[in-house]
Scaffold this motif. Sequence first.
Motif, PDB file in Angstrom:
ATOM      1  N   ARG A 353       0.840  -1.208   0.000  1.00  0.00           N
ATOM      2  CA  ARG A 353       0.000   0.000   0.000  1.00  0.00           C
ATOM      3  C   ARG A 353       0.871   1.254   0.000  1.00  0.00           C
ATOM      4  O   ARG A 353       0.518   2.271  -0.594  1.00  0.00           O
ATOM      5  CB  ARG A 353      -0.915  -0.006   1.226  1.00  0.00           C
ATOM      6  CG  ARG A 353      -1.864  -1.192   1.320  1.00  0.00           C
ATOM      7  CD  ARG A 353      -2.980  -1.093   0.297  1.00  0.00           C
ATOM      8  NE  ARG A 353      -3.863  -2.243   0.376  1.00  0.00           N
ATOM      9  CZ  ARG A 353      -4.950  -2.298   1.140  1.00  0.00           C
ATOM     10  NH1 ARG A 353      -5.281  -1.277   1.907  1.00  0.00           N
ATOM     11  NH2 ARG A 353      -5.707  -3.374   1.139  1.00  0.00           N
ATOM     12  N   LEU A 356       2.094   1.847  -3.454  1.00  0.00           N
ATOM     13  CA  LEU A 356       0.971   2.332  -4.263  1.00  0.00           C
ATOM     14  C   LEU A 356       0.794   3.835  -4.099  1.00  0.00           C
ATOM     15  O   LEU A 356       0.493   4.546  -5.063  1.00  0.00           O
ATOM     16  CB  LEU A 356      -0.324   1.620  -3.861  1.00  0.00           C
ATOM     17  CG  LEU A 356      -0.639   0.295  -4.527  1.00  0.00           C
ATOM     18  CD1 LEU A 356      -1.888  -0.313  -3.906  1.00  0.00           C
ATOM     19  CD2 LEU A 356      -0.840   0.487  -6.018  1.00  0.00           C
ATOM     20  N   VAL A 372      -0.004  -7.090  -6.227  1.00  0.00           N
ATOM     21  CA  VAL A 372      -0.251  -5.727  -5.778  1.00  0.00           C
ATOM     22  C   VAL A 372      -1.254  -5.788  -4.634  1.00  0.00           C
ATOM     23  O   VAL A 372      -2.335  -6.382  -4.774  1.00  0.00           O
ATOM     24  CB  VAL A 372      -0.814  -4.852  -6.920  1.00  0.00           C
ATOM     25  CG1 VAL A 372      -1.098  -3.440  -6.417  1.00  0.00           C
ATOM     26  CG2 VAL A 372       0.161  -4.812  -8.094  1.00  0.00           C
ATOM     27  N   LEU A 374      -3.969  -4.562  -3.136  1.00  0.00           N
ATOM     28  CA  LEU A 374      -5.035  -3.644  -3.511  1.00  0.00           C
ATOM     29  C   LEU A 374      -6.249  -3.771  -2.612  1.00  0.00           C
ATOM     30  O   LEU A 374      -6.591  -4.872  -2.163  1.00  0.00           O
ATOM     31  CB  LEU A 374      -5.501  -3.937  -4.943  1.00  0.00           C
ATOM     32  CG  LEU A 374      -4.729  -3.323  -6.107  1.00  0.00           C
ATOM     33  CD1 LEU A 374      -5.319  -3.844  -7.401  1.00  0.00           C
ATOM     34  CD2 LEU A 374      -4.795  -1.815  -6.067  1.00  0.00           C
ATOM     35  N   GLU A 376      -9.752  -3.567  -3.516  1.00  0.00           N
ATOM     36  CA  GLU A 376     -10.573  -3.506  -4.727  1.00  0.00           C
ATOM     37  C   GLU A 376     -11.701  -2.486  -4.608  1.00  0.00           C
ATOM     38  O   GLU A 376     -12.111  -1.870  -5.593  1.00  0.00           O
ATOM     39  CB  GLU A 376     -11.157  -4.892  -5.033  1.00  0.00           C
ATOM     40  CG  GLU A 376     -10.135  -5.924  -5.478  1.00  0.00           C
ATOM     41  CD  GLU A 376      -9.782  -5.811  -6.945  1.00  0.00           C
ATOM     42  OE1 GLU A 376     -10.558  -5.182  -7.683  1.00  0.00           O
ATOM     43  OE2 GLU A 376      -8.738  -6.341  -7.349  1.00  0.00           O
ATOM     44  N   LEU A 379     -11.119   1.057  -6.048  1.00  0.00           N
ATOM     45  CA  LEU A 379     -10.840   1.261  -7.469  1.00  0.00           C
ATOM     46  C   LEU A 379     -12.050   1.807  -8.210  1.00  0.00           C
ATOM     47  O   LEU A 379     -13.178   1.365  -7.997  1.00  0.00           O
ATOM     48  CB  LEU A 379     -10.395  -0.044  -8.122  1.00  0.00           C
ATOM     49  CG  LEU A 379      -9.082  -0.647  -7.623  1.00  0.00           C
ATOM     50  CD1 LEU A 379      -8.724  -1.870  -8.436  1.00  0.00           C
ATOM     51  CD2 LEU A 379      -7.963   0.369  -7.655  1.00  0.00           C
ATOM     52  N   ASP A 395      -6.948   4.204  -8.264  1.00  0.00           N
ATOM     53  CA  ASP A 395      -7.124   4.025  -6.828  1.00  0.00           C
ATOM     54  C   ASP A 395      -7.604   5.371  -6.282  1.00  0.00           C
ATOM     55  O   ASP A 395      -6.821   6.327  -6.179  1.00  0.00           O
ATOM     56  CB  ASP A 395      -5.795   3.613  -6.196  1.00  0.00           C
ATOM     57  CG  ASP A 395      -5.929   3.266  -4.726  1.00  0.00           C
ATOM     58  OD1 ASP A 395      -6.761   3.908  -4.049  1.00  0.00           O
ATOM     59  OD2 ASP A 395      -5.199   2.385  -4.255  1.00  0.00           O
ATOM     60  N   ILE A 402      -4.113   2.089 -11.807  1.00  0.00           N
ATOM     61  CA  ILE A 402      -3.861   0.660 -11.634  1.00  0.00           C
ATOM     62  C   ILE A 402      -4.216  -0.039 -12.946  1.00  0.00           C
ATOM     63  O   ILE A 402      -5.365   0.016 -13.396  1.00  0.00           O
ATOM     64  CB  ILE A 402      -4.706   0.065 -10.489  1.00  0.00           C
ATOM     65  CG1 ILE A 402      -4.533   0.896  -9.209  1.00  0.00           C
ATOM     66  CG2 ILE A 402      -4.335  -1.387 -10.267  1.00  0.00           C
ATOM     67  CD1 ILE A 402      -3.155   0.864  -8.624  1.00  0.00           C
ATOM     68  N   ARG A 405      -6.166  -4.070 -12.783  1.00  0.00           N
ATOM     69  CA  ARG A 405      -6.446  -4.395 -11.390  1.00  0.00           C
ATOM     70  C   ARG A 405      -5.342  -5.232 -10.747  1.00  0.00           C
ATOM     71  O   ARG A 405      -5.578  -6.084  -9.897  1.00  0.00           O
ATOM     72  CB  ARG A 405      -7.808  -5.099 -11.255  1.00  0.00           C
ATOM     73  CG  ARG A 405      -8.955  -4.178 -11.624  1.00  0.00           C
ATOM     74  CD  ARG A 405     -10.321  -4.808 -11.447  1.00  0.00           C
ATOM     75  NE  ARG A 405     -11.340  -3.771 -11.561  1.00  0.00           N
ATOM     76  CZ  ARG A 405     -11.978  -3.216 -10.530  1.00  0.00           C
ATOM     77  NH1 ARG A 405     -11.715  -3.623  -9.306  1.00  0.00           N
ATOM     78  NH2 ARG A 405     -12.877  -2.272 -10.715  1.00  0.00           N
ATOM     79  N   GLY A 406      -4.120  -4.987 -11.185  1.00  0.00           N
ATOM     80  CA  GLY A 406      -2.984  -5.702 -10.622  1.00  0.00           C
ATOM     81  C   GLY A 406      -2.806  -7.098 -11.171  1.00  0.00           C
ATOM     82  O   GLY A 406      -1.997  -7.869 -10.652  1.00  0.00           O
TER      83      GLY A 406
END
Length: 493
Positions: A353, A356, A372, A374, A376, A379, A395, A402, A405-406
Amino acid sequence: MIDPRATAERILRRFARETNLLIAGRPVRVSAEAEDTDTAIAVAGMARALGAILVEDDATGPDVLDIDVRGDDAALALGGRPLGSRGDAAGRLDFARTKMPVSTALAAELAEAGTVRGLRIGVSMTLEPKTANLALLLKDAGAQVAVYAHPDETDPEVAAALRARGVPVDADPDLSGEDERAAALAWLERGFDVVVDDGSHLVRLAHEAAPHLVERWIGVTEETTSGLTPLRLMAAQDALRTPVVAVNDAATKTGFDNRYGTGQSCVFAIADLIEHADATVRDLPVLVIGYGPVGVGVAAHLRALGAHVVVAEIDPLRALLAVHDGYEVGRAEDLAQGALVISCTGVAGTVTRELLALGTIVAVAGGVPGEVDLDEASLAPVVVAGAPIPHLDIDAERGTLILDRGGCINVTAAEGNPIEIMDLSFATQLAAVAHLVNARPEAGVHALPEEAVAHVGAVAAGARGIVLSPASTRADDPDWRSRRYRDAGTGDA
């Protein structure tokens, strides 16, 4: 004025996107009118940096790419024929087959020897035209083949085309959670003799939830580094109940698939996506996390496009390699600020994080779920010209773009590795299947024998018209004594 490098990049990306073919090793001829000379020079230089072989006007052959620069675009021709659409999914399958001579030759050997005749072989891989052809080649060699693909790695049109050609396919992009697990178990319950896996997800699931099936297997062939890592852990803990051939470790796979295939397909997919956000890989510093075979390829392709690349690595030898390749190396936390961050580790939780929050754009090259870290729920789709851009999200909490979505960027946001690269990888898979069936090794992780790897390499070199130097007549000299001292004081000739 439009930057000639930007035009060059778009032209080369368009070729790769429309054909799913490789630039490295390809003969390329560039032409232009006088007013487009600067762009033509940029195209030629970038193609050469990506590994293309620039050829003269009299060069011919089915693989020659002609690039006729015209303003901010170009007319493209392959083998003297204008580049056109590959058509529907069936057309993409057929086009891919024409560019897979090495796999075709290895499958013909299996058929002639009857190696897989009557065997039940399960193929669990990203479902796109090259994988479909691997399944069809095994079927043509006499095996009973069924295919499974994870929901986010399924091209439904290719799945339908493969079913139409007589191969059962268990793949549904709409599945998730328990439904996805149930579908995977149902596929395993078909009962196989050999499993061809990518990421070892199905092999591990079978050990956890259906060990009775594992006992029946002749063995498994595994495609990836991320798949072999847990299988080796299982072997160390005496939990692996089947032989596994480490296809990934063969020079005909890792030496090409990761360096050239994943490098080109991931970098080009990233560049295609961020163009929608009015960004290029030259706009930002690029942090490549992990300098294994994938990271090496990603960094090299980014550099060829003109990006400024820095590297983060935990392994001292790989860090040294990156430095000797000319990259600045440091801690990810110190290099990520304002960067395009690309994770190339295959390790969950690589992009934290905190990272990110530092990066501007984040993507994963050839990764695993959770690479990653994340949330979700945070997003939101990026909207351009009133419509969301597929595979491009932001994000909302951190303001970081992103990609996918990784997920593995070249799989769901593109068509996977180039055809010629997967031809070599799948030929290695076919050699591994033959080794499993013929040698019947014990449970554990095994290397593909060097003679099998060498055979795949020889077939590939022949199929691509590579002329080799003759072997030295001294190579098998049985006299082990040093030639430097052989005559000294002995009188021997």
